[in-house]
Design a protein around this motif. Structure first.
Motif, PDB file in Angstrom:
ATOM      1  N   PHE A   1       0.888  -1.212   0.076  1.00 19.65           N
ATOM      2  CA  PHE A   1      -0.060  -0.177  -0.112  1.00 19.65           C
ATOM      3  C   PHE A   1       0.873   1.380  -0.227  1.00 19.65           C
ATOM      4  O   PHE A   1       0.585   2.258  -0.806  1.00 19.65           O
ATOM      5  N   ASN A   2       1.745   1.286   0.949  1.00 15.32           N
ATOM      6  CA  ASN A   2       2.951   2.262   0.984  1.00 15.32           C
ATOM      7  C   ASN A   2       3.469   2.617  -0.373  1.00 15.32           C
ATOM      8  O   ASN A   2       3.471   3.720  -0.798  1.00 15.32           O
ATOM      9  N   LYS A   3       3.902   1.465  -1.160  1.00 15.64           N
ATOM     10  CA  LYS A   3       4.460   1.701  -2.190  1.00 15.64           C
ATOM     11  C   LYS A   3       3.672   2.174  -3.406  1.00 15.64           C
ATOM     12  O   LYS A   3       4.157   2.954  -4.292  1.00 15.64           O
ATOM     13  N   GLN A   4       2.432   1.734  -3.404  1.00 14.59           N
ATOM     14  CA  GLN A   4       1.389   2.276  -4.541  1.00 14.59           C
ATOM     15  C   GLN A   4       0.723   3.679  -4.209  1.00 14.59           C
ATOM     16  O   GLN A   4       0.935   4.423  -4.961  1.00 14.59           O
ATOM     17  N   TYR A   5       0.920   3.997  -2.832  1.00 15.03           N
ATOM     18  CA  TYR A   5       0.648   5.395  -2.707  1.00 15.03           C
ATOM     19  C   TYR A   5       1.688   6.353  -2.918  1.00 15.03           C
ATOM     20  O   TYR A   5       1.572   7.186  -3.470  1.00 15.03           O
ATOM     21  N   ALA A   6       3.013   5.902  -2.783  1.00 13.35           N
ATOM     22  CA  ALA A   6       4.197   6.701  -3.121  1.00 13.35           C
ATOM     23  C   ALA A   6       4.242   6.897  -4.713  1.00 13.35           C
ATOM     24  O   ALA A   6       4.209   7.980  -5.356  1.00 13.35           O
ATOM     25  N   VAL A   7       3.907   5.858  -5.684  1.00 12.28           N
ATOM     26  CA  VAL A   7       3.419   5.966  -6.999  1.00 12.28           C
ATOM     27  C   VAL A   7       2.414   6.988  -7.257  1.00 12.28           C
ATOM     28  O   VAL A   7       2.697   8.003  -7.958  1.00 12.28           O
ATOM     29  N   PHE A   8       1.138   6.679  -6.927  1.00 11.32           N
ATOM     30  CA  PHE A   8       0.085   7.764  -6.750  1.00 11.32           C
ATOM     31  C   PHE A   8       0.496   9.233  -6.426  1.00 11.32           C
ATOM     32  O   PHE A   8       0.226  10.126  -7.263  1.00 11.32           O
ATOM     33  N   ASP A   9       1.111   9.322  -5.520  1.00 11.14           N
ATOM     34  CA  ASP A   9       1.738  10.508  -5.124  1.00 11.14           C
ATOM     35  C   ASP A   9       2.639  11.028  -5.984  1.00 11.14           C
ATOM     36  O   ASP A   9       2.486  12.301  -6.307  1.00 11.14           O
ATOM     37  N   ALA A  10       3.661  10.297  -6.701  1.00  9.93           N
ATOM     38  CA  ALA A  10       4.551  10.825  -7.404  1.00  9.93           C
ATOM     39  C   ALA A  10       3.726  11.370  -8.941  1.00  9.93           C
ATOM     40  O   ALA A  10       4.045  12.280  -9.548  1.00  9.93           O
ATOM     41  N   LYS A  11       2.846  10.334  -9.280  1.00 13.42           N
ATOM     42  CA  LYS A  11       2.454  10.578 -10.790  1.00 13.42           C
ATOM     43  C   LYS A  11       1.165  11.200 -10.709  1.00 13.42           C
ATOM     44  O   LYS A  11       0.969  12.024 -11.867  1.00 13.42           O
ATOM     45  N   VAL A  12       0.381  11.615  -9.661  1.00 12.10           N
ATOM     46  CA  VAL A  12      -0.941  12.176  -9.707  1.00 12.10           C
ATOM     47  C   VAL A  12      -0.919  13.545  -8.665  1.00 12.10           C
ATOM     48  O   VAL A  12      -1.065  14.668  -9.049  1.00 12.10           O
ATOM     49  N   LEU A  13      -0.759  13.261  -7.253  1.00 13.64           N
ATOM     50  CA  LEU A  13      -0.804  14.213  -6.334  1.00 13.64           C
ATOM     51  C   LEU A  13       0.122  15.327  -6.301  1.00 13.64           C
ATOM     52  O   LEU A  13      -0.107  16.273  -6.204  1.00 13.64           O
ATOM     53  N   SER A  14       1.324  14.988  -6.710  1.00  7.67           N
ATOM     54  CA  SER A  14       2.500  16.155  -6.788  1.00  7.67           C
ATOM     55  C   SER A  14       2.186  16.997  -7.869  1.00  7.67           C
ATOM     56  O   SER A  14       2.754  17.876  -7.915  1.00  7.67           O
ATOM     57  N   LYS A  15       1.138  16.544  -8.787  1.00  5.40           N
ATOM     58  CA  LYS A  15       1.173  17.333 -10.098  1.00  5.40           C
ATOM     59  C   LYS A  15      -0.005  18.392  -9.869  1.00  5.40           C
ATOM     60  O   LYS A  15      -0.299  19.290 -10.558  1.00  5.40           O
ATOM     61  N   ILE A  16      -1.015  18.201  -8.650  1.00  8.63           N
ATOM     62  CA  ILE A  16      -1.932  19.059  -8.413  1.00  8.63           C
ATOM     63  C   ILE A  16      -1.561  20.591  -8.070  1.00  8.63           C
ATOM     64  O   ILE A  16      -0.629  20.494  -6.813  1.00  8.63           O
ATOM     65  N   PRO A  17      -1.793  21.556  -8.531  1.00  9.66           N
ATOM     66  CA  PRO A  17      -1.426  22.805  -7.851  1.00  9.66           C
ATOM     67  C   PRO A  17      -1.783  23.127  -6.795  1.00  9.66           C
ATOM     68  O   PRO A  17      -2.822  22.800  -6.169  1.00  9.66           O
ATOM     69  N   ARG A  18      -1.036  23.622  -5.808  1.00  5.96           N
ATOM     70  CA  ARG A  18      -1.360  23.984  -4.663  1.00  5.96           C
ATOM     71  C   ARG A  18      -1.833  25.644  -4.627  1.00  5.96           C
ATOM     72  O   ARG A  18      -0.885  26.325  -5.100  1.00  5.96           O
ATOM     73  N   GLY A  19      -2.580  25.962  -3.662  1.00  4.48           N
ATOM     74  CA  GLY A  19      -3.143  27.359  -3.658  1.00  4.48           C
ATOM     75  C   GLY A  19      -2.237  28.041  -2.719  1.00  4.48           C
ATOM     76  O   GLY A  19      -1.095  27.517  -2.077  1.00  4.48           O
ATOM     77  N   PRO A  20      -2.633  29.355  -2.318  1.00  2.00           N
ATOM     78  CA  PRO A  20      -1.830  30.197  -1.607  1.00  2.00           C
ATOM     79  C   PRO A  20      -2.033  29.725   0.012  1.00  2.00           C
ATOM     80  O   PRO A  20      -1.216  30.053   0.858  1.00  2.00           O
ATOM     81  N   LEU A  21      -2.795  28.914   0.093  1.00  2.00           N
ATOM     82  CA  LEU A  21      -3.367  28.552   1.586  1.00  2.00           C
ATOM     83  C   LEU A  21      -2.179  27.804   2.111  1.00  2.00           C
ATOM     84  O   LEU A  21      -1.864  27.742   3.388  1.00  2.00           O
ATOM     85  N   LYS A  22      -1.398  27.112   1.243  1.00  2.00           N
ATOM     86  CA  LYS A  22      -0.220  26.359   1.865  1.00  2.00           C
ATOM     87  C   LYS A  22       0.849  27.060   2.338  1.00  2.00           C
ATOM     88  O   LYS A  22       1.545  26.809   3.337  1.00  2.00           O
ATOM     89  N   ASP A  23       0.988  28.159   1.516  1.00  2.00           N
ATOM     90  CA  ASP A  23       2.292  29.116   1.976  1.00  2.00           C
ATOM     91  C   ASP A  23       1.954  30.095   3.121  1.00  2.00           C
ATOM     92  O   ASP A  23       2.938  30.482   3.886  1.00  2.00           O
TER      93      ASP A  23
END
Length: 192
Positions: A166-188
């Motif tokens: 599960f951790n391996k699949q989540y890391a792949v999902f994070d690298a391919k999908v979640l990391s490409k989602i733009p973050r708004g100013p709320l994070k900063d």
């Protein structure tokens, strides 16, 4: 007679009590689900029968020279009701805080887990009604602990492998999908 603890019932330490509890739950499920008997109807029928027997016994006791039935007075004390209400209020507030935490957008993994869990529950809810779902959970609660106790090493080994996958699949999902989602100013922004 020794006092039974819930863990002893779930782990089948006393097979007669555990089988009785599981058998009673099965009988109730069959009564309400398969025979389509309703709880309100059952309660009313039990009350009708009880009141009729007590009424007849009270009136017949004068004819057969027996003592009238002793019917105790029953009162619900205020303090336990208030304690249950207070505990329920605390749990409901915890659920609201948890849902607010998820909805605030701070933890994407928790958000996705909640969405996936609710989606799975909606699918299961589409397959069966609440009573059947409650019965399945009750049966699992009475069978899984004893099976885990018996096959603990195999289950732990499988769980470790599943968690790593599960951790391996989540890391792949994070690298391919979640990391490409733009973050708004709320994070900063700095949180108060």
């Amino acid at each position: 007679m020794a006092e039974e603890h819930p863990a002893d019932v779930f782990l089948w330490r006393n097979k007669k009590i555990s089988a009785g509890v599981l058998g009673s739950a099965t009988a109730m499920w069959v009564l309400f689900e398969l025979l389509e008997y309703h709880l309100l109807t059952l309660v009313c029928h039990i009350l009708i029968l009880s009141l009729a027997v007590l009424f007849l016994w009270s009136n017949a006791s004068t004819f057969i020279n027996k003592s009238r039935p002793h019917i105790p007075e029953f009162h619900i004390p205020e303090e336990p009701v208030l304690q249950v209400a207070a505990a329920l209020r605390i749990e409901i507030n915890n659920v609201f805080a948890f849902l607010r935490d998820i909805a605030s957008g701070r933890d994407l993994k928790k958000f996705l887990s909640a969405i996936a869990g609710l989606w799975v529950l909606s699918i299961v809810g589409n397959w069966c009604n609440f009573l059947t779902l409650f019965y399945i959970a009750f049966v699992l609660l009475h069978t899984l602990p004893v099976l885990y106790e018996k096959y603990e090493d195999q289950v732990d080994s499988f769980a470790e492998k599943a968690h790593a996958e599960f951790n391996k699949q989540y890391a792949v999902f994070d690298a391919k999908v979640l990391s490409k989602i733009p973050r708004g100013p709320l994070k900063d922004k700095k949180r108060d």
